[in-house]
Design an enzyme around this catalytic site. Structure first.
Site, short mmCIF file in Angstrom:
data_model
loop_
_atom_site.label_atom_id
_atom_site.label_comp_id
_atom_site.label_asym_id
_atom_site.label_seq_id
_atom_site.Cartn_x
_atom_site.Cartn_y
_atom_site.Cartn_z
CG HIS A 152 -2.16 -0.92 1.01
ND1 HIS A 152 -2.26 -2.20 1.29
CD2 HIS A 152 -3.46 -0.55 0.68
CE1 HIS A 152 -3.28 -2.51 1.03
NE2 HIS A 152 -4.09 -1.77 0.63
N GLY A 153 2.23 1.16 0.42
CA GLY A 153 2.68 2.41 0.55
C GLY A 153 4.18 2.36 1.11
#
Length: 468
Positions: free
Chosen positions: A325-326
């Site tokens: 996700h990041g």
């Protein structure tokens, strides 16, 4: 180019007209859809169209080498190199800056000051989605779950604009057979598609946008300036916002693809009615959670073997899901929180029989929802310090709510209540409106769209999952 804009509406009208004019010429139709998808992607940054085309060529070539390999050992080497090449591309664009910064911090910790080469790398929109799409295609060819396809089909698989920038991650085994045959669309598909698009527009432009600007953004920007009631309302609002924002994109993607004659799998299934975190991940971002299960969790060993190994495997899977996700430690912590709770649920089920009864189910829904909301604080906060400030702010119970208005309260309550509507409500509604004459259905749809346009605020913010 955002879905809820006039620019996309005009783009899609042209794509729709031309693609159906090529209905009997499937190869030319697919070539046109690739060109349209590259135009769609190039509207963000034309320089990355080459990356998208190169990624398709890479995965097509890897699949061709796999089927031509003489021995299982060579096949394993080819699939390994193909997956590594995909992940290298993803790692450079998404994680280069993060790893350089962490490396510099580590050197500083040991007293070694070094100027590391920090490049300004622009993150291509949707790179995580089309990279995972390519990885699953290469692995499925190796597992003989799907045949190696033509370059044209693989390129369309990787580039098809409805799911290109924010999913769902549509498996090759699901989409390639549809590309091989002449597409068809039924009246029921059309009705369902328009209802999904209208519903998605409402969720994105009205609910998500109003909650974002009205309470989520100001509270998460400076949680220390707000009291417990605003903080609690904002995290509930963010739970509704991220669901409405992301599920809206999936709904519109499914609807747009259906109007072109292609079926996408469902990506959300009322996740906030889940009575356990395991059930939540069966309902939230289904295409990603099933991808992580099939290509990471099961190869790690899944639930086979002792209980501790299953707990280890699910924790590793969720940590890597957080990294997906990041490039930030807050995402790692978010994935770790989910992994720890999922492992705890496994241990709990092994030691105690499952609780039954209505109240046990209600308690499970309430507890699961609040665990998810705790994770959303990590997910949304820009740093650990802001996340800590947010949690500490729950002690300020005497400070009155300043941002919670009746309108926002209705949106939060309505966003949560929609999870308890009858299952498959859109499909059922599509079945009811299908017999209506086309002019009547069209007029009703136009009224709905006009109502959405009247209710929504000015402007359209990018979808949250574009950053992933």
């Amino acid at each position: 180019m955002l879905f809820p804009t006039m620019a996309f509406a005009l783009f899609f009208l042209v794509v729709y007209a031309v693609s159906w004019s090529l209905e009997r010429e499937n190869e030319r139709r697919k070539a046109f859809l690739i060109a349209a998808s590259w135009f769609f992607y190039g509207a963000w940054d034309w320089r990355f169209v080459g990356l998208l085309a190169g990624s398709a060529l890479l995965n097509w070539g890897a699949a061709q080498l796999i089927v031509r390999a003489d021995t299982p050992t060579i096949r394993r080497w080819v699939v390994g190199l193909g997956v590594a090449a995909n992940l290298t591309i993803l790692g450079f664009f998404k994680y280069y800056g993060f790893f350089v910064e962490q490396g510099g911090a580590l050197l500083h910790l040991f007293g070694w000051e070094r100027d590391l080469p920090l490049l300004q790398v622009l993150l291509p929109v949707g790179i995580s989605f089309f990279t995972f799409q390519g990885v699953s295609y290469v692995i499925d060819v190796h597992r003989e779950k799907v045949a190696a396809a033509k370059l044209l089909d693989v390129t369309l698989l990787m580039s098809f604009f409805p799911h290109l920038v924010a999913g769902p991650i549509v498996r090759a085994s699901h989409l390639l057979p549809q590309f091989e045959r002449t597409p068809t669309v039924t009246r029921e598909m059309t009705a369902h598609a328009f209802l999904l698009i209208a519903w998605g527009l409402f969720k994105k432009t009205v609910i998500a946008s109003e909650l974002s600007s009205g309470i989520v953004d100001p509270v998460f920007f400076d949680p220390g300036a707000h009291g417990a009631w605003d903080l609690l309302a904002a995290v509930y609002a963010y739970a509704v916002q991220i669901y409405c924002d992301f599920s809206a994109y999936s709904d519109m993607a499914i609807g747009v693809a259906a109007l072109l004659g292609y079926r996408f799998p469902r990506n959300f299934d009322q996740p906030y009615r889940s009575a356990s975190l395991q059930d939540f991940w069966r309902r939230w971002h289904i295409s990603l959670s099933s991808w992580l299960r099939d290509y990471l969790y099961i190869p790690l060993g899944g639930s086979r073997g002792p209980l501790w190994k299953g707990c280890r495997n699910v924790l590793i899977t969720m940590l890597l899901g957080g990294v997906w996700h990041g490039a930030a430690w807050t995402f790692v912590a978010w994935g770790g929180l989910h992994g720890v709770v999922l492992a705890f649920e496994r241990v709990w089920r092994a030691w105690r029989p499952a609780a039954t009864g209505r109240w046990a189910s209600v308690l499970g829904v309430v507890v699961t929802f609040h665990i998810v909301c705790l994770g959303w604080i990590l997910f949304r906060a820009e740093s650990f310090q802001l996340a800590l400030d947010y949690v500490e702010g729950f002690a300020r119970v005497t400070q009155p709510a300043a941002l919670v208005t009746p309108f926002l309260a209705v949106l939060i309550a309505g966003g949560l209540a929609m999870h308890f509507l009858p299952a498959r409500a859109a499909e059922r509604l599509a079945g009811l409106v299908r017999p209506l004459p086309s002019p009547v259905f069209g007029a009703g749809l136009a009224l709905v769209l006009l109502a959405v346009e009247a209710m929504r605020p000015e402007g359209v913010a990018p979808f949250i999952y574009f950053q992933f």
